[in-house]
Design a protein around this motif. Structure first.
Motif, mmCIF file in Angstrom:
data_model
loop_
_atom_site.group_PDB
_atom_site.id
_atom_site.type_symbol
_atom_site.label_atom_id
_atom_site.label_comp_id
_atom_site.label_asym_id
_atom_site.label_seq_id
_atom_site.Cartn_x
_atom_site.Cartn_y
_atom_site.Cartn_z
ATOM 1 N N GLN A 94 0.937 -1.243 -0.135
ATOM 2 C CA GLN A 94 0.016 -0.017 -0.035
ATOM 3 C C GLN A 94 0.944 1.230 -0.151
ATOM 4 O OE1 GLN A 94 -2.445 -1.419 3.381
ATOM 5 N NE2 GLN A 94 -4.032 -0.380 2.326
ATOM 6 N N THR A 95 2.016 1.304 0.742
ATOM 7 C CA THR A 95 2.866 2.318 0.838
ATOM 8 C C THR A 95 4.030 2.466 -0.186
ATOM 9 O OG1 THR A 95 4.297 1.495 2.376
ATOM 10 C CG2 THR A 95 2.418 2.490 3.320
ATOM 11 N N GLY A 96 4.327 1.411 -1.123
ATOM 12 C CA GLY A 96 5.198 1.444 -2.012
ATOM 13 C C GLY A 96 6.488 1.274 -1.415
ATOM 14 N N MET A 97 6.580 0.508 -0.364
ATOM 15 C CA MET A 97 7.772 0.384 0.428
ATOM 16 C C MET A 97 8.034 -1.306 0.182
ATOM 17 S SD MET A 97 7.385 2.135 3.977
ATOM 18 C CE MET A 97 7.161 3.744 3.934
ATOM 19 N N THR A 98 9.370 -1.539 0.465
ATOM 20 C CA THR A 98 9.490 -3.028 0.771
ATOM 21 C C THR A 98 8.874 -3.323 2.007
ATOM 22 O OG1 THR A 98 11.581 -2.793 1.969
ATOM 23 C CG2 THR A 98 11.910 -3.044 -0.583
ATOM 24 N N LYS A 99 9.017 -4.659 2.433
ATOM 25 C CA LYS A 99 8.564 -5.308 3.706
ATOM 26 C C LYS A 99 9.433 -4.798 4.860
ATOM 27 C CE LYS A 99 6.601 -9.194 6.225
ATOM 28 N NZ LYS A 99 6.285 -10.561 6.248
ATOM 29 N N ASP A 100 10.753 -4.842 4.708
ATOM 30 C CA ASP A 100 11.657 -4.490 5.619
ATOM 31 C C ASP A 100 11.456 -2.956 5.954
ATOM 32 O OD1 ASP A 100 12.499 -6.996 6.080
ATOM 33 O OD2 ASP A 100 14.360 -6.780 4.568
ATOM 34 N N GLU A 101 11.385 -2.021 4.790
ATOM 35 C CA GLU A 101 11.182 -0.680 5.098
ATOM 36 C C GLU A 101 10.115 -0.348 5.794
ATOM 37 O OE1 GLU A 101 13.245 0.848 0.928
ATOM 38 O OE2 GLU A 101 11.299 0.552 0.901
ATOM 39 N N LYS A 115 8.181 -2.328 8.065
ATOM 40 C CA LYS A 115 8.436 -2.913 9.448
ATOM 41 C C LYS A 115 9.388 -1.758 10.138
ATOM 42 C CE LYS A 115 9.744 -7.230 9.789
ATOM 43 N NZ LYS A 115 10.286 -8.575 9.478
ATOM 44 N N ALA A 116 10.431 -1.206 9.488
ATOM 45 C CA ALA A 116 11.244 -0.130 10.277
ATOM 46 C C ALA A 116 10.322 1.197 10.517
ATOM 47 C CB ALA A 116 12.531 -0.020 9.324
ATOM 48 N N ARG A 117 9.482 1.418 9.383
ATOM 49 C CA ARG A 117 8.674 2.609 9.677
ATOM 50 C C ARG A 117 7.632 2.372 10.751
ATOM 51 N NH1 ARG A 117 4.657 5.082 5.195
ATOM 52 N NH2 ARG A 117 3.721 6.799 6.274
ATOM 53 N N LEU A 118 7.248 1.190 10.965
ATOM 54 C CA LEU A 118 6.347 0.915 12.073
ATOM 55 C C LEU A 118 7.214 1.031 13.443
ATOM 56 C CD1 LEU A 118 4.057 -2.208 10.928
ATOM 57 C CD2 LEU A 118 3.732 0.220 11.175
ATOM 58 N N LEU A 119 8.315 0.329 13.444
ATOM 59 C CA LEU A 119 9.069 0.411 14.790
ATOM 60 C C LEU A 119 9.279 1.807 14.857
ATOM 61 C CD1 LEU A 119 11.533 -2.660 14.150
ATOM 62 C CD2 LEU A 119 9.565 -2.382 15.967
ATOM 63 N N ALA A 120 9.788 2.677 14.125
ATOM 64 C CA ALA A 120 10.263 4.015 14.247
ATOM 65 C C ALA A 120 8.978 4.892 14.948
ATOM 66 C CB ALA A 120 10.607 4.646 13.120
ATOM 67 N N ALA A 121 7.744 4.443 14.527
ATOM 68 C CA ALA A 121 6.449 5.168 14.841
ATOM 69 C C ALA A 121 6.217 4.910 16.299
ATOM 70 C CB ALA A 121 5.436 4.823 14.024
ATOM 71 N N ARG A 122 6.839 3.620 17.045
ATOM 72 C CA ARG A 122 6.437 3.202 18.195
ATOM 73 C C ARG A 122 7.324 4.164 19.075
ATOM 74 N NH1 ARG A 122 7.298 -2.904 18.488
ATOM 75 N NH2 ARG A 122 8.289 -2.201 20.758
ATOM 76 N N GLY A 123 8.403 4.651 18.506
ATOM 77 C CA GLY A 123 9.156 5.649 19.531
ATOM 78 C C GLY A 123 10.068 5.039 20.218
#
Length: 120
Positions: free
Chosen positions: A103-110, A112-120
């Motif tokens: 949906q976001t045009g990212m790789t799965k690893d990218e 997942k990293a975005r989700l982890l970064a959003a957690r703070g």
């Protein structure tokens, strides 16, 4: 400064498909088919004859093409609900992070990293 609204009255968020009543009606057959994948026998039947299985549920041309393409954005545009589409994706070993990445045009690893970064 006002927030732009769509004809439907929803806030316009570029690139976002709002799953509302109209989308639910549009995607009823698609979502019903995806819900059927809760049953292993139905997943097997789908894999044996995808087009026949889609016809059984009355999918339209747009929905059938999106199924053939395994394209989540096309499926959402065709009225698919992300939670039902996860049933479809699961047949191919994909999870919600795979769907989010597409949906976001990212790789799965990218993604997942975005989700982890959003957690703070």
């Amino acid at each position: 400064m006002s927030t732009p609204l769509r004809e439907s009255g929803h806030i316009d968020i570029p690139g976002t498909i709002i799953f509302d009543g109209a989308q639910a009606m549009k995607g009823y057959a698609l979502n019903k088919m995806c819900f059927s994948f809760n049953d292993a026998a139905n997943r097997t039947a789908f894999l044996a004859d995808e087009d026949g299985y889609c016809a059984r549920y009355g999918l339209n041309g747009q929905q059938r093409e999106a199924i053939r393409n395994r394209n989540v954005l096309q499926l959402l545009a065709a009225g698919g609900n992300a939670y039902y589409l996860a049933k479809f994706a699961g047949i191919f070993g994909l999870d919600m992070q795979d769907i989010g990445a597409q949906q976001t045009g990212m790789t799965k690893d990218e993604f997942k990293a975005r989700l982890l970064a959003a957690r703070g």
